[in-house]
Design a protein around this motif. Structure first.
Motif, mmCIF file in Angstrom:
data_model
loop_
_atom_site.group_PDB
_atom_site.id
_atom_site.type_symbol
_atom_site.label_atom_id
_atom_site.label_comp_id
_atom_site.label_asym_id
_atom_site.label_seq_id
_atom_site.Cartn_x
_atom_site.Cartn_y
_atom_site.Cartn_z
ATOM 1 N N ALA A 1 28.145 51.014 30.425
ATOM 2 C CA ALA A 1 28.102 49.839 31.307
ATOM 3 C C ALA A 1 29.062 48.755 30.819
ATOM 4 O O ALA A 1 29.702 48.068 31.618
ATOM 5 N N GLU A 2 29.176 48.606 29.486
ATOM 6 C CA GLU A 2 30.080 47.585 28.929
ATOM 7 C C GLU A 2 31.540 47.963 29.138
ATOM 8 O O GLU A 2 32.352 47.140 29.585
ATOM 9 N N VAL A 3 31.891 49.207 28.839
ATOM 10 C CA VAL A 3 33.304 49.596 28.979
ATOM 11 C C VAL A 3 33.719 49.687 30.446
ATOM 12 O O VAL A 3 34.901 49.544 30.780
ATOM 13 N N ALA A 4 32.745 49.918 31.342
ATOM 14 C CA ALA A 4 33.078 49.961 32.771
ATOM 15 C C ALA A 4 33.627 48.623 33.255
ATOM 16 O O ALA A 4 34.343 48.563 34.259
ATOM 17 N N TRP A 5 33.312 47.552 32.522
ATOM 18 C CA TRP A 5 33.831 46.241 32.898
ATOM 19 C C TRP A 5 35.347 46.148 32.717
ATOM 20 O O TRP A 5 35.978 45.244 33.269
ATOM 21 N N THR A 6 35.950 47.052 31.948
ATOM 22 C CA THR A 6 37.413 47.066 31.873
ATOM 23 C C THR A 6 38.012 47.440 33.224
ATOM 24 O O THR A 6 39.136 47.038 33.540
ATOM 25 N N MET A 7 37.261 48.210 34.023
ATOM 26 C CA MET A 7 37.685 48.528 35.389
ATOM 27 C C MET A 7 37.243 47.439 36.360
ATOM 28 O O MET A 7 38.022 46.980 37.188
ATOM 29 N N THR A 8 35.980 47.014 36.226
ATOM 30 C CA THR A 8 35.424 46.023 37.151
ATOM 31 C C THR A 8 36.148 44.689 37.044
ATOM 32 O O THR A 8 36.462 44.047 38.056
ATOM 33 N N GLY A 9 36.429 44.236 35.810
ATOM 34 C CA GLY A 9 37.124 42.964 35.620
ATOM 35 C C GLY A 9 38.499 42.969 36.253
ATOM 36 O O GLY A 9 38.929 41.983 36.865
ATOM 37 N N TYR A 10 39.193 44.086 36.127
ATOM 38 C CA TYR A 10 40.520 44.233 36.746
ATOM 39 C C TYR A 10 40.409 44.147 38.272
ATOM 40 O O TYR A 10 41.182 43.451 38.928
ATOM 41 N N THR A 11 39.407 44.855 38.822
ATOM 42 C CA THR A 11 39.207 44.857 40.276
ATOM 43 C C THR A 11 38.867 43.466 40.794
ATOM 44 O O THR A 11 39.391 43.034 41.838
ATOM 45 N N LEU A 12 37.998 42.750 40.092
ATOM 46 C CA LEU A 12 37.609 41.406 40.528
ATOM 47 C C LEU A 12 38.798 40.452 40.469
ATOM 48 O O LEU A 12 38.947 39.574 41.331
ATOM 49 N N ALA A 13 39.659 40.604 39.458
ATOM 50 C CA ALA A 13 40.853 39.764 39.380
ATOM 51 C C ALA A 13 41.775 40.051 40.556
ATOM 52 O O ALA A 13 42.358 39.129 41.147
ATOM 53 N N LEU A 14 41.908 41.325 40.919
ATOM 54 C CA LEU A 14 42.707 41.679 42.102
ATOM 55 C C LEU A 14 42.171 40.974 43.341
ATOM 56 O O LEU A 14 42.926 40.368 44.111
ATOM 57 N N ALA A 15 40.853 41.074 43.537
ATOM 58 C CA ALA A 15 40.246 40.485 44.733
ATOM 59 C C ALA A 15 40.406 38.972 44.762
ATOM 60 O O ALA A 15 40.533 38.373 45.835
ATOM 61 N N THR A 16 40.416 38.345 43.594
ATOM 62 C CA THR A 16 40.521 36.887 43.533
ATOM 63 C C THR A 16 41.919 36.411 43.875
ATOM 64 O O THR A 16 42.101 35.404 44.564
ATOM 65 N N VAL A 17 42.932 37.127 43.435
ATOM 66 C CA VAL A 17 44.306 36.638 43.561
ATOM 67 C C VAL A 17 44.994 37.095 44.847
ATOM 68 O O VAL A 17 45.911 36.421 45.326
ATOM 69 N N ILE A 18 44.546 38.213 45.433
ATOM 70 C CA ILE A 18 45.212 38.717 46.638
ATOM 71 C C ILE A 18 45.235 37.674 47.769
ATOM 72 O O ILE A 18 46.268 37.498 48.426
ATOM 73 N N PRO A 19 44.124 36.948 48.037
ATOM 74 C CA PRO A 19 44.187 35.959 49.127
ATOM 75 C C PRO A 19 45.226 34.863 48.898
ATOM 76 O O PRO A 19 45.711 34.261 49.865
ATOM 77 N N LEU A 20 45.583 34.584 47.645
ATOM 78 C CA LEU A 20 46.556 33.532 47.357
ATOM 79 C C LEU A 20 47.983 33.990 47.601
ATOM 80 O O LEU A 20 48.894 33.167 47.687
ATOM 81 N N SER A 21 48.183 35.309 47.691
ATOM 82 C CA SER A 21 49.548 35.848 47.729
ATOM 83 C C SER A 21 50.328 35.392 48.952
ATOM 84 O O SER A 21 51.518 35.094 48.857
#
Length: 528
Positions: free
Chosen positions: A53-73
């Motif tokens: 569950a902890e290491v899965a956050w290396t994928m989840t954190g990346y995905t959430l950052a994508l979702a946060t920044v895409i609308p600003l593009s």
């Protein structure tokens, strides 16, 4: 030399191909990174003494950052210019990659992955905007075919590259390999991308950002937590999804008020964009979600190594490479509504074989099915994107590509969560082995869990008959999950039926009359 998009030659000239090379290089870094890291999760568990569950956050954190920044593009592309912003995105991604390789703890690695995601999230929408403006509406299909190569090859090349780097060197190299590629991409972009004019007159929609970016991040966080919890009733799932959904809905209602919203939903007045976006969204949920489980079947049921599982997925990429250039050319000449249904039929035929998987299903059958699906993939995704963007004006291209990328991100996360939850719930129904417990959690080990662990090299004291029952149960669980994916693939035919079947006139003027009171701007120009 000044060339109008309307007067662009029929074939892709050298200047356009150089620009495409920049975008493809960035896309390869971004997409490969997602699949390469997925291979390294067991290594992260061992190296950082962390739970899955902890290491899965290396994928989840990346995905959430994508979702946060895409609308600003979209706004940032208009405000600062696509060239400068694209180079900044590559730099952020490269810096994040270098920092990931220096991580001493799982917390540091997750933080650096978020930085990577902030850069990676801008690469795809910016790349689509740059290529669309460079080629002009008449050649979008061929350009999208070029951009689609890394999008389809990433899930195949990632496991192969990741497995090889981890075996031959160390986990650090799955990140370090991005550093020289990123440096080359920045220099290449500086010389190859044309200068573009920024539009600083548009104000930034801060209120929209405070609603949409956190809303998407919270909603996707809840979705990403589904496989871990196994139920939507868990507080971290339903509460975050609910808050995220409320923020997104409020943003949708609000977004029609400002003249320059963060995400311009008024573009959905364009029927071609709407139909293509819905088709793409359903397709991504159906195929990408189940597609992530294909390598897992080879790993967990057939006991293949990561490298071999990646190699077994190669026929899909080969099929896509064969049809994608053809589909790109056809998309510029033939309405996509006449070609995409045939490509989807190939995907459905190939997918059906995976609903029949067992413990000893022929590799020839499975690889042949992956090849057929690849043929269909090459003729589906990029033509749909072409249909979505080709009727937009140059001014609206950045906003349109942002919309498309957000739908892709949500669809991919939703598909992966749905398929993972179905598979996990099926596996949890396996009988427990009396007297055998997991040393980490203390919970009883199921027959399916023991079989998967043994296939991956764990020396568990399990009788052969128990292993046989467990591995058969795992194979049946995969088959059931693939049946759900197959049903979703069939559902994709519904929105695809509404794709344009008549030749549409591409937009060659930067007209915004439907948004800004009837005032039209001149045709876009590209200065080389």
């Amino acid at each position: 030399m000044t060339t109008q998009a309307a007067a662009a030659p029929d074939k892709l000239d050298g200047t356009v191909l150089k620009i495409a090379g920049v975008v493809v290089l960035g896309a390869i870094m971004s997409i490969l990174d997602i699949t390469v890291v997925s291979v390294a999760l067991p290594t992260f568990q061992r190296e950082f003494d962390a739970t899955y569950a902890e290491v899965a956050w290396t994928m989840t954190g990346y995905t959430l950052a994508l979702a946060t920044v895409i609308p600003l593009s979209g706004w940032a592309a208009d405000r600062f210019g696509t060239k400068r912003l694209y180079m900044l995105a590559v730099l952020l991604f490269t810096l994040g990659s270098a920092l990931c390789a220096t991580a001493d703890s799982i917390t540091q690695l997750i933080g650096y992955r978020v930085l990577q995601g902030l850069g990676g999230g801008m690469l795809m929408p910016l790349g689509m905007t740059i290529m669309t403006r460079a080629a002009g509406p008449a050649r979008i299909g061929r350009l999208m075919a070029v951009l689609g190569i890394p999008m389809l090859l990433g899930p195949i090349g990632g496991p192969i590259l990741g497995g090889w780097l981890i075996d031959a060197a160390s986990w650090h190299w799955i990140f370090l390999i991005n550093v020289p590629i990123g440096a080359i991409a920045v220099v290449y972009a500086y010389f190859a991308l044309p200068k573009d004019a920024a539009e600083p007159s548009e104000s930034f929609d801060f209120l929209g950002m405070l609603m949409l970016s956190p809303g998407l991040a919270l909603f996707l966080y809840g979705l990403s937590s589904l496989p871990e919890t196994g139920t939507i009733t868990a507080t971290k799932v339903w509460a975050t999804m609910l808050v995220g959904a409320v923020l997104v809905v409020v943003f949708v209602l609000y977004s029609f008020r400002p003249r320059h919203p963060l995400l311009d939903l008024r573009l959905f007045r364009n029927r071609s964009l709407t139909v293509a976006s819905v088709s793409l969204f359903v397709f991504i949920i159906a195929f990408m979600g189940a597609g992530l489980l294909f390598p897992s079947y080879f790993l967990q049921v057939r006991g293949e190594s990561t490298l071999h599982a990646g190699l077994l997925m190669a026929p899909q990429g080969i099929g896509a490479m064969l049809t994608m250039p053809i589909a790109g050319t056809l998309a510029d000449k033939i309405p996509v509504g006449r070609t995409v249904p045939f490509a989807m039929a190939l995907i459905a035929v190939g997918f059906f074989a995976f609903t029949q998987v067992g413990t000893d299903t022929s590799y020839l059958l499975l690889c042949g099915s992956l090849f057929v699906m690849g043929l269909g993939m090459g003729g589906t995704m990029m033509p749909i994107m072409t249909s979505a963007l080709r009727t937009l004006s140059a001014h609206d291209t950045a906003r349109g590509s942002t919309l498309v990328n957000i739908l892709q991100q949500i669809g991919s996360s939703a598909g992966a969560a749905i398929m993972s939850v179905i598979l996990t719930s099926r596996l949890n129904g396996s009988p427990e082995i009396p007297g055998l417990t997991d040393p980490n959690s203390g919970k009883p080990v199921t027959e399916a869990g023991a079989a998967i662990a043994i296939q991956q090299g764990a020396p568990l004291p399990v009788e052969p008959s128990i292993f046989d029952r467990g591995i058969a149960f795992v194979a049946d669980s995969f088959a059931t999950t693939f049946w759900v994916g197959f049903a979703l693939v069939l559902c994709t035919f519904i929105p695809i039926a509404f794709l344009p079947r008549k030749r549409e006139a591409a937009r060659v003027t930067d007209t915004v009359s439907d948004l800004d009171g009837g005032k039209a701007a001149p045709a876009p120009t590209l200065i080389h």
